[in-house]
Motif scaffolding. Sequence first.
Motif, PDB file in Angstrom:
ATOM      1  N   ALA A  12      28.753  39.951  47.847  1.00 26.90           N
ATOM      2  CA  ALA A  12      29.530  39.336  49.020  1.00 26.90           C
ATOM      3  C   ALA A  12      30.822  38.926  48.781  1.00 26.90           C
ATOM      4  O   ALA A  12      31.789  39.004  49.355  1.00 26.90           O
ATOM      5  CB  ALA A  12      28.635  38.212  49.796  1.00 26.90           C
ATOM      6  N   GLY A  13      30.954  38.077  47.758  1.00 28.23           N
ATOM      7  CA  GLY A  13      32.319  37.437  47.351  1.00 28.23           C
ATOM      8  C   GLY A  13      33.110  38.543  46.935  1.00 28.23           C
ATOM      9  O   GLY A  13      34.484  38.292  47.396  1.00 28.23           O
ATOM     10  N   ALA A  14      32.609  39.843  46.137  1.00 28.77           N
ATOM     11  CA  ALA A  14      33.612  40.865  46.123  1.00 28.77           C
ATOM     12  C   ALA A  14      34.311  41.399  47.349  1.00 28.77           C
ATOM     13  O   ALA A  14      35.395  41.879  47.399  1.00 28.77           O
ATOM     14  CB  ALA A  14      32.930  41.750  45.095  1.00 28.77           C
ATOM     15  N   ILE A  15      33.301  41.629  48.299  1.00 29.82           N
ATOM     16  CA  ILE A  15      33.679  42.461  49.494  1.00 29.82           C
ATOM     17  C   ILE A  15      34.711  41.251  50.298  1.00 29.82           C
ATOM     18  O   ILE A  15      35.734  41.791  50.958  1.00 29.82           O
ATOM     19  CB  ILE A  15      32.542  42.448  50.390  1.00 29.82           C
ATOM     20  N   TYR A  16      34.199  39.928  50.273  1.00 31.21           N
ATOM     21  CA  TYR A  16      35.106  39.069  51.168  1.00 31.21           C
ATOM     22  C   TYR A  16      36.283  38.931  50.506  1.00 31.21           C
ATOM     23  O   TYR A  16      37.327  38.661  50.864  1.00 31.21           O
ATOM     24  CB  TYR A  16      34.278  37.715  51.046  1.00 31.21           C
ATOM     25  N   LEU A  45      46.691  35.797  43.655  1.00 36.15           N
ATOM     26  CA  LEU A  45      45.690  35.114  42.875  1.00 36.15           C
ATOM     27  C   LEU A  45      45.514  33.985  43.190  1.00 36.15           C
ATOM     28  O   LEU A  45      44.488  33.181  43.218  1.00 36.15           O
ATOM     29  CB  LEU A  45      46.417  35.207  41.282  1.00 36.15           C
ATOM     30  N   ALA A  46      46.550  32.976  43.547  1.00 33.63           N
ATOM     31  CA  ALA A  46      46.457  31.601  43.946  1.00 33.63           C
ATOM     32  C   ALA A  46      45.662  31.341  45.284  1.00 33.63           C
ATOM     33  O   ALA A  46      44.639  30.753  45.366  1.00 33.63           O
ATOM     34  CB  ALA A  46      47.815  30.813  44.361  1.00 33.63           C
ATOM     35  N   THR A  47      45.538  32.357  46.086  1.00 31.44           N
ATOM     36  CA  THR A  47      44.930  32.400  47.358  1.00 31.44           C
ATOM     37  C   THR A  47      43.432  32.630  46.977  1.00 31.44           C
ATOM     38  O   THR A  47      42.507  31.962  47.366  1.00 31.44           O
ATOM     39  CB  THR A  47      45.214  33.547  48.240  1.00 31.44           C
ATOM     40  N   GLY A  48      43.176  33.578  46.102  1.00 33.38           N
ATOM     41  CA  GLY A  48      41.746  33.827  45.589  1.00 33.38           C
ATOM     42  C   GLY A  48      41.029  32.428  44.843  1.00 33.38           C
ATOM     43  O   GLY A  48      39.947  32.361  45.175  1.00 33.38           O
ATOM     44  N   VAL A  49      41.996  31.914  44.242  1.00 37.28           N
ATOM     45  CA  VAL A  49      41.482  30.835  43.467  1.00 37.28           C
ATOM     46  C   VAL A  49      41.085  29.586  44.586  1.00 37.28           C
ATOM     47  O   VAL A  49      40.083  28.927  44.584  1.00 37.28           O
ATOM     48  CB  VAL A  49      42.408  30.002  42.499  1.00 37.28           C
ATOM     49  N   VAL A  50      41.930  29.256  45.479  1.00 38.20           N
ATOM     50  CA  VAL A  50      41.997  28.443  46.480  1.00 38.20           C
ATOM     51  C   VAL A  50      40.538  28.539  47.521  1.00 38.20           C
ATOM     52  O   VAL A  50      39.970  27.805  47.689  1.00 38.20           O
ATOM     53  CB  VAL A  50      43.163  28.287  47.249  1.00 38.20           C
ATOM     54  N   PHE A  51      40.671  30.129  47.763  1.00 42.51           N
ATOM     55  CA  PHE A  51      39.316  30.181  48.663  1.00 42.51           C
ATOM     56  C   PHE A  51      37.855  30.250  47.904  1.00 42.51           C
ATOM     57  O   PHE A  51      36.993  29.559  48.211  1.00 42.51           O
ATOM     58  CB  PHE A  51      39.575  31.695  49.254  1.00 42.51           C
ATOM     59  N   ARG A  81      28.618  32.022  41.445  1.00 42.02           N
ATOM     60  CA  ARG A  81      28.208  32.815  42.410  1.00 42.02           C
ATOM     61  C   ARG A  81      29.340  33.398  43.267  1.00 42.02           C
ATOM     62  O   ARG A  81      29.440  34.494  43.657  1.00 42.02           O
ATOM     63  CB  ARG A  81      27.219  32.035  43.399  1.00 42.02           C
ATOM     64  N   ASP A  82      30.399  31.987  43.268  1.00 36.46           N
ATOM     65  CA  ASP A  82      31.639  32.791  44.283  1.00 36.46           C
ATOM     66  C   ASP A  82      32.631  33.224  43.358  1.00 36.46           C
ATOM     67  O   ASP A  82      33.890  33.712  43.882  1.00 36.46           O
ATOM     68  CB  ASP A  82      32.062  31.710  45.103  1.00 36.46           C
ATOM     69  N   ALA A  89      40.661  39.257  43.735  1.00 34.19           N
ATOM     70  CA  ALA A  89      42.360  39.322  43.985  1.00 34.19           C
ATOM     71  C   ALA A  89      42.891  40.003  42.835  1.00 34.19           C
ATOM     72  O   ALA A  89      44.164  40.717  42.930  1.00 34.19           O
ATOM     73  CB  ALA A  89      42.612  38.048  44.122  1.00 34.19           C
ATOM     74  N   VAL A  90      42.369  40.238  41.600  1.00 27.72           N
ATOM     75  CA  VAL A  90      43.059  40.980  40.489  1.00 27.72           C
ATOM     76  C   VAL A  90      43.433  42.363  40.723  1.00 27.72           C
ATOM     77  O   VAL A  90      44.704  42.636  40.240  1.00 27.72           O
ATOM     78  CB  VAL A  90      42.118  40.677  39.157  1.00 27.72           C
ATOM     79  N   PRO A  91      42.676  43.420  41.107  1.00 27.62           N
ATOM     80  CA  PRO A  91      43.254  44.803  41.304  1.00 27.62           C
ATOM     81  C   PRO A  91      44.489  44.594  42.127  1.00 27.62           C
ATOM     82  O   PRO A  91      45.301  45.367  41.834  1.00 27.62           O
ATOM     83  CB  PRO A  91      42.128  45.592  41.873  1.00 27.62           C
TER      84      PRO A  91
END
Length: 162
Positions: A12-16, A45-51, A81-82, A89-91
Amino acid sequence: MSRERQPSSDYAGAIYGSLLAASVVAGTGPGQEPPHPAQLTILLLATGVVFWLSHVYAHLVGERSARALVSAHAFRAAARRDWPIVQAAVPPAAAVAIGAAVGMSDAGAAWLALAVAVGSQVGWASYVAAVGGATRGRLVIVAAVNLVLGLLIVLLKAALTH
């Protein structure tokens, strides 16, 4: 009739995270020039980390009793898990960097990142359905639904930039 299995991991985290990355790209620069690729890469990348941190915090608070302290084990489990939220965000971030490196315009690199994010979302959702034992028909439906959702983000991006 198919026997659907539960995937051994939670994707779910990858899809989200892929949806989140597409939304970040779609939300940058509406009606103006897109951000410089370095800025967009950092933003993704920053948004991925914050979320990711937000999800870890929400899981920890939501899963504990009012008086219980959060253990290091619970924190590590929630963080693991998350983590796919960050990984997703990496790709698109790499796509922006590669697009810029090969001479794409800022807008071209942003569109490439958006395509990669949507493609990742469709890919992860399809993978989960396949691992879960979905029939070909269900795989097509899963891919189509996720593609439509991704294309809605693309349409939003196009509408806001014109």
